[in-house]
Every structure is written in structure tokens, then in C-alpha cells.
Design an enzyme around this catalytic site. Structure first.
Site, PDB file in Angstrom:
ATOM      1  N   LYS A   1       2.846   6.606   4.391  1.00 16.06           N
ATOM      2  CA  LYS A   1       2.146   5.327   4.268  1.00 16.06           C
ATOM      3  C   LYS A   1       1.585   4.856   5.608  1.00 16.06           C
ATOM      4  O   LYS A   1       1.182   3.706   5.738  1.00 16.06           O
ATOM      5  CB  LYS A   1       3.093   4.268   3.697  1.00 16.06           C
ATOM      6  CG  LYS A   1       3.680   4.637   2.331  1.00 16.06           C
ATOM      7  CD  LYS A   1       4.594   3.529   1.835  1.00 16.06           C
ATOM      8  CE  LYS A   1       5.516   4.019   0.726  1.00 16.06           C
ATOM      9  NZ  LYS A   1       6.537   3.017   0.392  1.00 16.06           N
TER      10      LYS A   1
ATOM     11  N   ARG B   1      15.638  -2.997  -7.247  1.00 19.00           N
ATOM     12  CA  ARG B   1      14.208  -3.178  -7.520  1.00 19.00           C
ATOM     13  C   ARG B   1      13.910  -3.137  -9.002  1.00 19.00           C
ATOM     14  O   ARG B   1      14.453  -2.315  -9.738  1.00 19.00           O
ATOM     15  CB  ARG B   1      13.400  -2.058  -6.863  1.00 19.00           C
ATOM     16  CG  ARG B   1      13.413  -2.130  -5.350  1.00 19.00           C
ATOM     17  CD  ARG B   1      13.025  -0.770  -4.831  1.00 19.00           C
ATOM     18  NE  ARG B   1      13.106  -0.704  -3.387  1.00 19.00           N
ATOM     19  CZ  ARG B   1      12.057  -0.816  -2.571  1.00 19.00           C
ATOM     20  NH1 ARG B   1      10.858  -1.010  -3.060  1.00 19.00           N
ATOM     21  NH2 ARG B   1      12.221  -0.720  -1.275  1.00 19.00           N
TER      22      ARG B   1
ATOM     23  N   PRO C   1       0.842  -1.207   0.000  1.00 19.97           N
ATOM     24  CA  PRO C   1       0.000   0.000   0.000  1.00 19.97           C
ATOM     25  C   PRO C   1       0.874   1.253   0.000  1.00 19.97           C
ATOM     26  O   PRO C   1       1.725   1.418   0.860  1.00 19.97           O
ATOM     27  CB  PRO C   1      -0.812  -0.116   1.284  1.00 19.97           C
ATOM     28  CG  PRO C   1      -0.642  -1.521   1.760  1.00 19.97           C
ATOM     29  CD  PRO C   1       0.679  -1.988   1.216  1.00 19.97           C
ATOM     30  N   GLU C   2       0.686   2.117  -1.003  1.00 17.56           N
ATOM     31  CA  GLU C   2       1.386   3.401  -1.085  1.00 17.56           C
ATOM     32  C   GLU C   2       0.376   4.506  -0.762  1.00 17.56           C
ATOM     33  O   GLU C   2      -0.756   4.213  -0.396  1.00 17.56           O
ATOM     34  CB  GLU C   2       1.984   3.570  -2.486  1.00 17.56           C
ATOM     35  CG  GLU C   2       2.926   2.433  -2.870  1.00 17.56           C
ATOM     36  CD  GLU C   2       3.537   2.607  -4.268  1.00 17.56           C
ATOM     37  OE1 GLU C   2       3.780   3.752  -4.689  1.00 17.56           O
ATOM     38  OE2 GLU C   2       3.751   1.579  -4.940  1.00 17.56           O
TER      39      GLU C   2
END
Ligand SMILES: [Zn+2]
Length: 294
Positions: A59, A280, A2-3
Site C-alpha cells: 500500500k 473488524r 486505499p488498498e
């Protein structure tokens, strides 16, 4: 993960569905979520408290708990980390569609459950159990170590492109790494970092020191375009995220680049590539986002 758009959606929905409800009990299946408190201490802290309101910072969810509406006795500082999201359940009113949404496998890893006095409940599903729930004294919330190091919230109205430019000039990082660094900007993660850089036409490997004020202004505008658009779409559910009713957000349908490897760029038609930045996976258009010269 969740951002900002997902946590903002959760905060708004909690204010709509859970605010004003009183906690009868909390059932904890994964005690590590409430560390450093023990299960008993956490239960004792929230039992009998009413949810007075919910805010978001970066967040984090900040849930005010108290016995009277005036002054909270605790702030529940809640971070969902990799795979967590809360689910509001009112089984007496659920339709077959509601029940089938809650039956989604992403919604079935319940680690903790707040039971309200009116028979409704707030479950917390978290496949990997990395989430954290801290009970904080309201007088100490602004100096809590999780918040004190945090940079400005990406949607903070008092934050400007000039301030961002100043913060980036002090770092020696690739721009994508800086966007993910919560001490520089709070709220952005892997999905929206790629979307923002694509919108701003900046290569993820550009060193922050080499960004001109014009580059940063373009990126700042991209932040303020992409994130509100994702909030309106109620977030992205390509991975684990689901909303309070167990349903997916719609931003995945309108995304520009995230997980579109091998597909054509919507702007120029070039094939979207996947590279690795700071360990990433990162999605980039080789035409719109030119690789920086060495
Ligand atoms: Zn392109």
C-alpha cells in the site's frame, strides 16, 4: 482505506500526470505527516527536484525524486493510511465538471501541497491526517523498516500459491486476519479481504493451519482475479478514496459482498451476514462460506 487497487491507480495516474514535473515548493499544513523530518528539512529535500517516476509496493507509493533523470536523490515513501489521497490540479485547464469533482467533501482536507514550476500542483487530502511521507536515501530504501518486514506484494509475479501455503502454515490466525497482515501478503485491506474470501468460498474465521493446498490455491486464484478487476475499475470509493482527478472508482458497483449486509448473495441467494473478525466488521455468505467446525 486505499488498498492495492487504489494505490496502483494512484501510481499509474501520477506517472501520467505528475512525472517530469519539477517541484518549486511544498506547502505543509500538517507537520506531523513528514515526521521525523521538520517542515524545513522536508521542504529543503524536495525543493527543485523533479518527479522521475512512481512505483507501488503493497500500500506504499515510492516516488523517485532527483535533479537529473539518471539517478534519484531521494525516494518519497508515501503511505496514505486511513483517509488520504493525492489530487493533481491544473486550474488553467479544469472544466466545470473537474471543479465539481474536486469540490467533493472528501477532497477538501488539504494537508500538504507540492507546487510545480509550471503552475500545476499535487495536493494531498487526508481527513484524519494519519498519512506518512518519508524522504529516504535511495541506497537505503530496500532496508527501510517499513518495507523490510513486508511480505510479498499480492500481485508479485514471482509469488506462488505454494509459497503462500507455506507462509500460512506457520501462523495461528483466522484467515481474514492473515490476509490483512502486511507481513504475510502486502496490499490487501478490509474491502478486498472480504471479496477474496467470498470468491474463494472460505469462511473468514478458518484457522490458517487448517487450509489445504487446494484451499490456498483457490484463494490465490481469487487474489489474482479480484485485485486486477478492482484495478481495472480504478478502485472502490464507498469510503473516502478518490482518484487523482477527485473522482470515485467503480469497483463498488461490481463488488460481491463488502457492505452488502442483509442483501442476497449473488451466487446462492442467502442473506449476507456481518460478523466481527479480529475486531473488524466482516461480510460473509452463510451458505457459500461455511463456518469451520470447532
Ligand atoms: Zn452465497
Amino acid at each position: 482505506v486505499p488498498e492495492l487497487p487504489e494505490v496502483e491507480t494512484i501510481a499509474r495516474d501520477l506517472n501520467r500526470h505528475a512525472r517530469g514535473r519539477r517541484i518549486r515548493e511544498v506547502i505543509i499544513h500538517a507537520p506531523k505527516l513528514v515526521v521525523p523530518l521538520t517542515v524545513n528539512a522536508f521542504q529543503g529535500g524536495v525543493r527543485g527536484k523533479t518527479i522521475l517516476g512512481v512505483k507501488r509496493r503493497g500500500k506504499f507509493l515510492l516516488v523517485s525524486l532527483g535533479v537529473s533523470a539518471r539517478k534519484p536523490t531521494h525516494i518519497l515513501l508515501w503511505h496514505m493510511r486511513m483517509t488520504g489521497h493525492p489530487l493533481f490540479r491544473d486550474e488553467r485547464k479544469e472544466t466545470p465538471e473537474d471543479r465539481s469533482a474536486f469540490a467533493d467533501s472528501r477532497n477538501r482536507h488539504i494537508r500538504l501541497s507540492f507546487r510545480f514550476t509550471d503552475g500545476t500542483r499535487l495536493d494531498y487530502s487526508d481527513v484524519r491526517k494519519f498519512g506518512t511521507l518519508h524522504l529516504v536515501d535511495p541506497d537505503h530504501i530496500s532496508t527501510h523498516r517499513s518495507l523490510v518486514a513486508m511480505g510479498p506484494d499480492a500481485l508479485d509475479p514471482s509469488w506462488t500459491a505454494e509459497k503462500l501455503h507455506e507462509a500460512l502454515r506457520k501462523r495461528k490466525k483466522a484467515i481474514k486476519v492473515a490476509l490483512l497482515d502486511q507481513t504475510v501478503i502486502a496490499g490487501i485491506g478490509k474491502i478486498y479481504a472480504d471479496e477474496i474470501l467470498r470468491t474463494a468460498r472460505l469462511h473468514p474465521l478458518l484457522p490458517t493451519r487448517r487450509l489445504t493446498l487446494a484451499d490456498v490455491r483457490r484463494m490465490f486464484r481469487a487474489i489474482r482475479t479480484v485485485l486486477p478487476r478492482a484495478v481495472r475499475a480504478r478502485g472502490t470509493s464507498i469510503d473516502d478514496y478518490r482518484d487523482l482527478r477527485g473522482r470515485g472508482g467503480k469497483y463498488g458497483n461490481v463488488r460481491r459482498i463488502y457492505q452488502r449486509t442483509g442483501m442476497p448473495c449473488f451466487r446462492c441467494g442467502a442473506t449476507i451476514a456481518r460478523i466481527v473478525v479480529g475486531g473488524r466488521g466482516t461480510h460473509v455468505c452463510p451458505q457459500c462460506q461455511r463456518h469451520p467446525r470447532p
